[in-house]
Design a protein around this motif. Structure first.
Motif, PDB file in Angstrom:
ATOM      1  N   VAL A 131      -4.039   5.759   2.842  1.00 20.90           N
ATOM      2  CA  VAL A 131      -3.484   6.899   3.576  1.00 20.90           C
ATOM      3  C   VAL A 131      -3.849   6.743   5.050  1.00 20.90           C
ATOM      4  CG1 VAL A 131      -3.492   9.408   3.833  1.00 20.90           C
ATOM      5  CG2 VAL A 131      -3.654   8.380   1.552  1.00 20.90           C
ATOM      6  N   PRO A 132      -2.874   6.769   5.962  1.00 25.66           N
ATOM      7  CA  PRO A 132      -3.158   6.514   7.374  1.00 25.66           C
ATOM      8  C   PRO A 132      -3.822   7.674   8.125  1.00 25.66           C
ATOM      9  CG  PRO A 132      -0.828   6.963   7.069  1.00 25.66           C
ATOM     10  CD  PRO A 132      -1.426   6.886   5.694  1.00 25.66           C
ATOM     11  N   ALA A 133      -3.998   8.818   7.473  1.00 27.62           N
ATOM     12  CA  ALA A 133      -4.614   9.965   8.144  1.00 27.62           C
ATOM     13  C   ALA A 133      -5.976   9.584   8.728  1.00 27.62           C
ATOM     14  CB  ALA A 133      -4.777  11.122   7.162  1.00 27.62           C
ATOM     15  N   ARG A 134      -6.211   9.943   9.985  1.00 23.72           N
ATOM     16  CA  ARG A 134      -7.458   9.576  10.645  1.00 23.72           C
ATOM     17  C   ARG A 134      -8.652  10.332  10.071  1.00 23.72           C
ATOM     18  NH1 ARG A 134      -7.022   9.918  16.945  1.00 23.72           N
ATOM     19  NH2 ARG A 134      -5.349   8.462  16.434  1.00 23.72           N
ATOM     20  N   ARG A 135      -8.407  11.537   9.590  1.00 20.47           N
ATOM     21  CA  ARG A 135      -9.490  12.322   8.987  1.00 20.47           C
ATOM     22  C   ARG A 135      -9.142  12.629   7.542  1.00 20.47           C
ATOM     23  NH1 ARG A 135     -10.674  17.424  12.729  1.00 20.47           N
ATOM     24  NH2 ARG A 135      -8.634  17.934  11.884  1.00 20.47           N
ATOM     25  N   GLU A 136     -10.137  12.450   6.676  1.00 19.00           N
ATOM     26  CA  GLU A 136      -9.968  12.721   5.253  1.00 19.00           C
ATOM     27  C   GLU A 136     -11.176  13.495   4.743  1.00 19.00           C
ATOM     28  OE1 GLU A 136      -7.503   8.590   4.237  1.00 19.00           O
ATOM     29  OE2 GLU A 136      -9.385   9.045   3.197  1.00 19.00           O
ATOM     30  N   LEU A 137     -10.923  14.298   3.729  1.00 18.64           N
ATOM     31  CA  LEU A 137     -11.992  15.031   3.066  1.00 18.64           C
ATOM     32  C   LEU A 137     -11.796  14.899   1.567  1.00 18.64           C
ATOM     33  CD1 LEU A 137     -14.378  17.070   2.987  1.00 18.64           C
ATOM     34  CD2 LEU A 137     -12.654  18.903   3.037  1.00 18.64           C
ATOM     35  N   ILE A 138     -12.825  14.437   0.878  1.00 20.47           N
ATOM     36  CA  ILE A 138     -12.809  14.396  -0.581  1.00 20.47           C
ATOM     37  C   ILE A 138     -13.843  15.389  -1.084  1.00 20.47           C
ATOM     38  CG2 ILE A 138     -13.152  12.992  -2.644  1.00 20.47           C
ATOM     39  CD1 ILE A 138     -12.376  10.549  -1.022  1.00 20.47           C
ATOM     40  N   VAL A 139     -13.386  16.381  -1.831  1.00 24.39           N
ATOM     41  CA  VAL A 139     -14.270  17.400  -2.396  1.00 24.39           C
ATOM     42  C   VAL A 139     -14.338  17.143  -3.894  1.00 24.39           C
ATOM     43  CG1 VAL A 139     -14.747  19.864  -2.600  1.00 24.39           C
ATOM     44  CG2 VAL A 139     -13.452  19.006  -0.636  1.00 24.39           C
ATOM     45  N   THR A 157       1.094  10.012  -6.805  1.00 25.17           N
ATOM     46  CA  THR A 157       0.987  11.057  -5.786  1.00 25.17           C
ATOM     47  C   THR A 157       0.333  10.531  -4.519  1.00 25.17           C
ATOM     48  OG1 THR A 157       0.849  12.777  -7.478  1.00 25.17           O
ATOM     49  CG2 THR A 157       0.034  13.332  -5.284  1.00 25.17           C
ATOM     50  N   MET A 158      -0.757   9.787  -4.678  1.00 30.35           N
ATOM     51  CA  MET A 158      -1.445   9.249  -3.510  1.00 30.35           C
ATOM     52  C   MET A 158      -0.583   8.218  -2.778  1.00 30.35           C
ATOM     53  SD  MET A 158      -4.197  10.926  -3.162  1.00 30.35           S
ATOM     54  CE  MET A 158      -5.011   9.895  -1.937  1.00 30.35           C
ATOM     55  N   ALA A 159       0.239   7.499  -3.509  1.00 31.33           N
ATOM     56  CA  ALA A 159       1.158   6.550  -2.875  1.00 31.33           C
ATOM     57  C   ALA A 159       2.199   7.294  -2.040  1.00 31.33           C
ATOM     58  CB  ALA A 159       1.844   5.685  -3.939  1.00 31.33           C
ATOM     59  N   THR A 160       2.658   8.435  -2.548  1.00 30.79           N
ATOM     60  CA  THR A 160       3.596   9.269  -1.792  1.00 30.79           C
ATOM     61  C   THR A 160       2.954   9.766  -0.501  1.00 30.79           C
ATOM     62  OG1 THR A 160       4.724  10.000  -3.807  1.00 30.79           O
ATOM     63  CG2 THR A 160       4.972  11.385  -1.854  1.00 30.79           C
ATOM     64  N   VAL A 161       1.720  10.242  -0.608  1.00 30.20           N
ATOM     65  CA  VAL A 161       0.998  10.708   0.575  1.00 30.20           C
ATOM     66  C   VAL A 161       0.816   9.567   1.571  1.00 30.20           C
ATOM     67  CG1 VAL A 161      -1.197  11.640   1.415  1.00 30.20           C
ATOM     68  CG2 VAL A 161      -0.180  12.544  -0.696  1.00 30.20           C
ATOM     69  N   ALA A 162       0.487   8.383   1.084  1.00 31.88           N
ATOM     70  CA  ALA A 162       0.291   7.226   1.963  1.00 31.88           C
ATOM     71  C   ALA A 162       1.567   6.896   2.735  1.00 31.88           C
ATOM     72  CB  ALA A 162      -0.158   6.021   1.146  1.00 31.88           C
ATOM     73  N   ARG A 163       2.721   7.106   2.113  1.00 30.02           N
ATOM     74  CA  ARG A 163       4.003   6.832   2.789  1.00 30.02           C
ATOM     75  C   ARG A 163       4.344   7.908   3.804  1.00 30.02           C
ATOM     76  NH1 ARG A 163       5.653   5.693  -2.518  1.00 30.02           N
ATOM     77  NH2 ARG A 163       6.733   7.697  -2.625  1.00 30.02           N
ATOM     78  N   GLU A 164       4.017   9.153   3.493  1.00 28.57           N
ATOM     79  CA  GLU A 164       4.474  10.271   4.310  1.00 28.57           C
ATOM     80  C   GLU A 164       3.501  10.683   5.408  1.00 28.57           C
ATOM     81  OE1 GLU A 164       5.438  13.465   1.691  1.00 28.57           O
ATOM     82  OE2 GLU A 164       7.167  12.428   0.803  1.00 28.57           O
ATOM     83  N   ALA A 165       2.222  10.478   5.210  1.00 28.43           N
ATOM     84  CA  ALA A 165       1.225  10.938   6.176  1.00 28.43           C
ATOM     85  C   ALA A 165       1.248  10.074   7.430  1.00 28.43           C
ATOM     86  CB  ALA A 165      -0.162  10.914   5.552  1.00 28.43           C
ATOM     87  N   LYS A 166       0.890  10.725   8.545  1.00 29.35           N
ATOM     88  CA  LYS A 166       0.778  10.036   9.830  1.00 29.35           C
ATOM     89  C   LYS A 166      -0.682  10.009  10.264  1.00 29.35           C
ATOM     90  CE  LYS A 166       5.385  11.592  11.293  1.00 29.35           C
ATOM     91  NZ  LYS A 166       5.679  12.304  10.014  1.00 29.35           N
ATOM     92  N   VAL A 167      -0.960   9.222  11.280  1.00 31.41           N
ATOM     93  CA  VAL A 167      -2.332   9.080  11.758  1.00 31.41           C
ATOM     94  C   VAL A 167      -2.934  10.413  12.152  1.00 31.41           C
ATOM     95  CG1 VAL A 167      -3.762   8.088  13.583  1.00 31.41           C
ATOM     96  CG2 VAL A 167      -2.018   6.691  12.496  1.00 31.41           C
TER      97      VAL A 167
END
Length: 304
Positions: free
Chosen positions: A119-127, A69-79
């Motif tokens: 994941v290339p997203a500039r902002r991340e939140l881990i709860v 799942t995280m690999a999918t997000v890493a491919r699809e997410a943008k900065v």
């Protein structure tokens, strides 16, 4: 400048990737509780505009499936996108390494951090709402990433109730303290922390969990924000969910751009407040006034 860059990622056409995992319960009561909380979050997240929602429960909550799942997000997410990863269940800490309990092999905080790093997203939140979750903060923290843990250390090992109130915060309008039409990460944290403390008081039990957060990427986790400190700036800028009229506006193509501009201004105001201690009073007041006037005009356009 780095702080402003992290808080202002550029909202146009941005999406939020929500990954929620309900780990191994170990017994039916916990299994049902963890799954129910994950499903509650799933329902909330699926109402969000521009949302990509992945929820793993039961037999799907494995290290292999989470990695996939995280690999999918890493491919699809943008900065310009945001990532919100929520962990529900049991955790363990042996004094050195934290592990999130899953069906089959567990996953360590170091492994979770590596997944998120891709994941290339500039902002991340881990709860991380699990027991012993405080033991994971050091491994998970990174500039541009906020980390919330249900416990202040890896030694608070009892099952937690924080997840219940975190999910509740995202559906309760009273969590929106600044009445902006959205619940930020810091607002949801404060709501869940307050409700958790009230739970133990009502049960006349000694609290076995004390939530903390870290969002500078290089500091110690803290229990609350302090005036003039940078801790909390990223969480204040990161919208977890929108509610009411704000969500309706984001779903309306005619108002979406206005809503994005409004949120951008609100983030600038939040960032400015965290810079107040380092500014001349007159300069701060002038810049704040300009932003507030712009915000009022945008709100007027949205209210038409």
């Amino acid at each position: 400048m780095l702080l402003f860059a992290l808080l202002m990622p550029g909202l146009a056409q941005a999406s939020t990737f929500y990954v929620t995992v309900a780990g191994l319960g170990g017994e039916p009561d916990y299994e049902q509780r963890f799954t129910a909380t994950a499903n509650d979050l799933d329902k909330v997240f699926r109402t969000a505009s521009g949302a990509h929602v992945y929820t793993l429960t039961g037999k799907q909550a494995t290290r292999a499936k989470l990695t996939e799942t995280m690999a999918t997000v890493a491919r699809e997410a943008k900065v310009e996108d945001d990532l919100i990863l929520t962990l529900i269940g049991h955790g363990s800490f042996d004094g050195t390494e934290y592990k999130f309990n899953l069906v089959g092999p567990d996953v360590s905080a170091t492994e979770l951090a590596a997944m998120c790093d891709k994941v290339p997203a500039r902002r991340e939140l881990i709860v991380n709402t699990t027991s012993a979750s405080g033991g994971a903060v050091a491994a998970l923290e990174r500039p541009g990433r906020g980390v919330i843990a249900a416990t202040k250390s890896g030694t608070e090992k009892n099952a937690t109730v924080f997840a219940r109130y975190w999910a509740e915060a995202l559906g309760d309008p009273t969590a929106d303290l600044d009445k902006s039409g959205s619940v930020s990460a810091i607002e949801a944290y404060r709501y869940a922390d307050r409700k958790t403390a009230a739970f133990y008081e009502s049960q006349k039990r000694l609290a076995t969990e004390h939530a903390v957060f870290e969002d500078t990427g290089r500091g110690e986790a803290v229990r609350t924000t302090v005036d003039g400190a940078r801790e909390g700036a990223l969480l204040a800028s990161l919208t977890v969910v929108r509610i009411g009229a704000a969500q309706a506006a984001m779903n309306d193509p005619a108002k979406r751009e206005l809503m994005e501009k409004k949120e951008e201004l609100e983030q600038k105001i939040d960032a400015l407040k965290y810079q107040k201690a380092a500014m001349e009073p007159g300069e701060y007041k002038q810049e704040l006034t300009v932003l507030l006037v712009q915000l009022a005009k945008l709100q007027g356009e949205l209210d038409k």
